[in-house]
Design a protein around this motif. Structure first.
Motif, PDB file in Angstrom:
ATOM      1  N   VAL A  71       0.917  -1.035  -0.134  1.00 20.82           N
ATOM      2  CA  VAL A  71       0.049   0.112   0.067  1.00 20.82           C
ATOM      3  C   VAL A  71       0.936   1.125   0.014  1.00 20.82           C
ATOM      4  O   VAL A  71       1.631   1.273   0.897  1.00 20.82           O
ATOM      5  CB  VAL A  71      -0.950  -0.030   1.299  1.00 20.82           C
ATOM      6  N   PHE A  72       0.966   1.916  -0.854  1.00 16.15           N
ATOM      7  CA  PHE A  72       1.969   3.236  -1.302  1.00 16.15           C
ATOM      8  C   PHE A  72       1.819   4.102  -0.016  1.00 16.15           C
ATOM      9  O   PHE A  72       2.815   4.457   0.490  1.00 16.15           O
ATOM     10  CB  PHE A  72       1.445   4.024  -2.434  1.00 16.15           C
ATOM     11  N   LYS A  73       0.610   4.420   0.243  1.00 14.11           N
ATOM     12  CA  LYS A  73       0.238   5.467   1.556  1.00 14.11           C
ATOM     13  C   LYS A  73       0.813   5.065   2.861  1.00 14.11           C
ATOM     14  O   LYS A  73       1.135   5.857   3.844  1.00 14.11           O
ATOM     15  CB  LYS A  73      -1.092   5.536   1.561  1.00 14.11           C
ATOM     16  N   GLU A  74       1.018   3.522   3.090  1.00 12.46           N
ATOM     17  CA  GLU A  74       1.487   2.882   4.406  1.00 12.46           C
ATOM     18  C   GLU A  74       2.866   2.397   4.295  1.00 12.46           C
ATOM     19  O   GLU A  74       3.561   2.533   5.283  1.00 12.46           O
ATOM     20  CB  GLU A  74       0.501   2.028   5.057  1.00 12.46           C
ATOM     21  N   HIS A  75       3.066   1.633   3.110  1.00 14.48           N
ATOM     22  CA  HIS A  75       4.291   0.697   3.211  1.00 14.48           C
ATOM     23  C   HIS A  75       5.492   1.423   2.480  1.00 14.48           C
ATOM     24  O   HIS A  75       6.596   0.970   2.820  1.00 14.48           O
ATOM     25  CB  HIS A  75       3.949  -0.465   2.604  1.00 14.48           C
ATOM     26  N   ILE A  76       5.449   2.563   1.957  1.00 15.44           N
ATOM     27  CA  ILE A  76       6.318   2.973   0.874  1.00 15.44           C
ATOM     28  C   ILE A  76       6.361   4.727   1.346  1.00 15.44           C
ATOM     29  O   ILE A  76       5.449   5.488   0.922  1.00 15.44           O
ATOM     30  CB  ILE A  76       6.033   3.022  -0.428  1.00 15.44           C
ATOM     31  N   LEU A  77       7.203   5.235   2.214  1.00 22.79           N
ATOM     32  CA  LEU A  77       7.037   6.541   2.552  1.00 22.79           C
ATOM     33  C   LEU A  77       8.613   7.165   2.202  1.00 22.79           C
ATOM     34  O   LEU A  77       9.358   6.549   2.139  1.00 22.79           O
ATOM     35  CB  LEU A  77       7.086   6.594   4.096  1.00 22.79           C
ATOM     36  N   LEU A  78       8.410   8.529   1.687  1.00 25.50           N
ATOM     37  CA  LEU A  78       9.501   9.465   1.261  1.00 25.50           C
ATOM     38  C   LEU A  78       9.923  10.461   2.337  1.00 25.50           C
ATOM     39  O   LEU A  78       8.744  11.190   2.651  1.00 25.50           O
ATOM     40  CB  LEU A  78       9.337   9.782   0.024  1.00 25.50           C
ATOM     41  N   ASP A  79      11.070  10.907   2.537  1.00 22.90           N
ATOM     42  CA  ASP A  79      11.279  11.933   3.287  1.00 22.90           C
ATOM     43  C   ASP A  79      11.141  13.188   2.493  1.00 22.90           C
ATOM     44  O   ASP A  79      11.062  13.553   1.084  1.00 22.90           O
ATOM     45  CB  ASP A  79      12.894  11.895   3.570  1.00 22.90           C
ATOM     46  N   PRO A  80      10.843  14.458   3.150  1.00 24.79           N
ATOM     47  CA  PRO A  80      10.566  15.434   2.431  1.00 24.79           C
ATOM     48  C   PRO A  80      11.885  15.891   1.461  1.00 24.79           C
ATOM     49  O   PRO A  80      12.932  15.685   1.868  1.00 24.79           O
ATOM     50  CB  PRO A  80      10.297  16.566   3.398  1.00 24.79           C
ATOM     51  N   PHE A  81      11.645  16.807   0.282  1.00 21.55           N
ATOM     52  CA  PHE A  81      12.647  17.013  -0.385  1.00 21.55           C
ATOM     53  C   PHE A  81      12.252  18.411  -1.219  1.00 21.55           C
ATOM     54  O   PHE A  81      11.211  18.968  -1.486  1.00 21.55           O
ATOM     55  CB  PHE A  81      12.983  15.889  -1.530  1.00 21.55           C
ATOM     56  N   LYS A  82      13.196  19.110  -1.747  1.00 16.62           N
ATOM     57  CA  LYS A  82      13.336  20.257  -2.645  1.00 16.62           C
ATOM     58  C   LYS A  82      13.402  19.899  -4.101  1.00 16.62           C
ATOM     59  O   LYS A  82      14.394  18.842  -4.353  1.00 16.62           O
ATOM     60  CB  LYS A  82      14.113  21.366  -2.332  1.00 16.62           C
ATOM     61  N   LEU A  83      12.351  19.953  -4.772  1.00 11.96           N
ATOM     62  CA  LEU A  83      12.564  19.701  -6.143  1.00 11.96           C
ATOM     63  C   LEU A  83      13.420  20.438  -7.035  1.00 11.96           C
ATOM     64  O   LEU A  83      13.697  21.544  -7.051  1.00 11.96           O
ATOM     65  CB  LEU A  83      11.013  19.912  -7.075  1.00 11.96           C
ATOM     66  N   ARG A  84      14.523  19.591  -7.724  1.00 13.23           N
ATOM     67  CA  ARG A  84      15.486  19.982  -8.642  1.00 13.23           C
ATOM     68  C   ARG A  84      15.387  19.625  -9.893  1.00 13.23           C
ATOM     69  O   ARG A  84      14.566  19.019 -10.074  1.00 13.23           O
ATOM     70  CB  ARG A  84      16.869  19.982  -7.914  1.00 13.23           C
ATOM     71  N   GLU A  85      16.323  19.713 -10.539  1.00 15.40           N
ATOM     72  CA  GLU A  85      16.702  19.018 -12.048  1.00 15.40           C
ATOM     73  C   GLU A  85      17.068  17.802 -11.845  1.00 15.40           C
ATOM     74  O   GLU A  85      16.479  17.051 -12.653  1.00 15.40           O
ATOM     75  CB  GLU A  85      17.373  20.039 -13.092  1.00 15.40           C
ATOM     76  N   ALA A  86      18.005  17.356 -10.898  1.00  7.18           N
ATOM     77  CA  ALA A  86      17.951  16.172 -10.620  1.00  7.18           C
ATOM     78  C   ALA A  86      18.474  16.233  -9.196  1.00  7.18           C
ATOM     79  O   ALA A  86      18.853  17.048  -8.509  1.00  7.18           O
ATOM     80  CB  ALA A  86      19.188  15.648 -11.409  1.00  7.18           C
ATOM     81  N   GLY A  87      18.472  14.778  -8.668  1.00 11.98           N
ATOM     82  CA  GLY A  87      18.914  14.748  -7.106  1.00 11.98           C
ATOM     83  C   GLY A  87      18.536  13.231  -6.882  1.00 11.98           C
ATOM     84  O   GLY A  87      18.238  12.277  -7.386  1.00 11.98           O
ATOM     85  N   VAL A  88      18.649  13.010  -5.406  1.00  9.75           N
ATOM     86  CA  VAL A  88      18.325  12.009  -4.701  1.00  9.75           C
ATOM     87  C   VAL A  88      17.346  12.017  -3.482  1.00  9.75           C
ATOM     88  O   VAL A  88      17.457  12.944  -2.784  1.00  9.75           O
ATOM     89  CB  VAL A  88      19.666  11.464  -4.182  1.00  9.75           C
TER      90      VAL A  88
END
Length: 217
Positions: free
Chosen positions: A163-180
């Protein structure tokens, strides 16, 4: 043929990009004959052409490792793999005019390419946590990138039931042209952290990919 790039990501993995311009028949002609028989039916012309381009790209990427005669098929979970090279990890994605393919001789891979559109923003309550929705704000591209990164982790895990909402979480980030991005896969008996690389291929497309050399679940 519009092969965009082949990028080694490690000694064991390569990422390929294809900018789709040719018709389906031109793609079919450069593939082994068996693909004509296993090509999915009932798809519109665009999806059929994307499917073929994915197989052409997969063979281009594979040549970076070997010249074995192979056929790309899908397992019961929909994961692509080479019948003759089952230990190789393969991930494919296509959206609009872009196709991505990642292959590794060991470990796990995931890649996803997405057309930036408001669909991801409309579906955000279904796949983003409250913290992720707050971080995405009103940015359409950021919503699409969140979706793409979660798709990449899903493919990395290569099993159904997440379940994407529960099992896969991402840390906050600033949108750039490329990044990690930093992602977390939260399973019943294990937790793992993954680095998801991303690029803005054009203002209208985002690409994500990840490689995990070790088995972590």
């Amino acid at each position: 043929m519009p092969l965009h790039s082949l990028t080694p990501l490690s000694d064991h993995s390569v990422l390929g990009l294809w900018q789709l311009r040719e018709p389906a028949q031109a793609l079919l002609q450069v593939l082994p004959e068996r693909y004509a028989a296993i090509q999915p039916t009932g798809r519109d012309q665009t999806r059929s052409t994307q499917w073929l381009a994915g197989r052409v790209l997969a063979h281009e990427v594979l040549r970076e490792f070997c010249t074995t005669s192979v056929i790309l098929v899908n397992d019961a979970n929909g994961r692509p793999f080479f019948e003759q090279l089952p230990a190789f990890a393969v991930s494919l994605s296509h959206s609009g005019q872009w196709v991505s393919c990642m292959i590794a001789t060991r470990g796990h891979v995931g890649t996803d390419v997405e057309l930036v559109r408001d669909k991801a923003q409309k579906l955000a309550p279904r796949f983003l946590s409250e913290a992720e929705r707050a971080d995405a704000g009103d940015e359409t591209a950021k919503h699409s990138l969140y979706w793409s990164a979660k798709e990449t982790i899903y493919k990395l895990y290569s099993r159904r039931g997440l379940v994407f909402k529960e099992h896969i979480l991402l840390d906050p980030f600033k949108l750039r042209e490329a990044g990690v991005l930093t992602g977390h896969l939260l399973l019943e008996n294990s937790r793992s952290k993954h680095q998801i690389h991303y690029q803005r291929l054009t203002p209208d497309y985002v690409l994500t990919y990840a490689y995990c050399e070790m088995v972590m679940w």
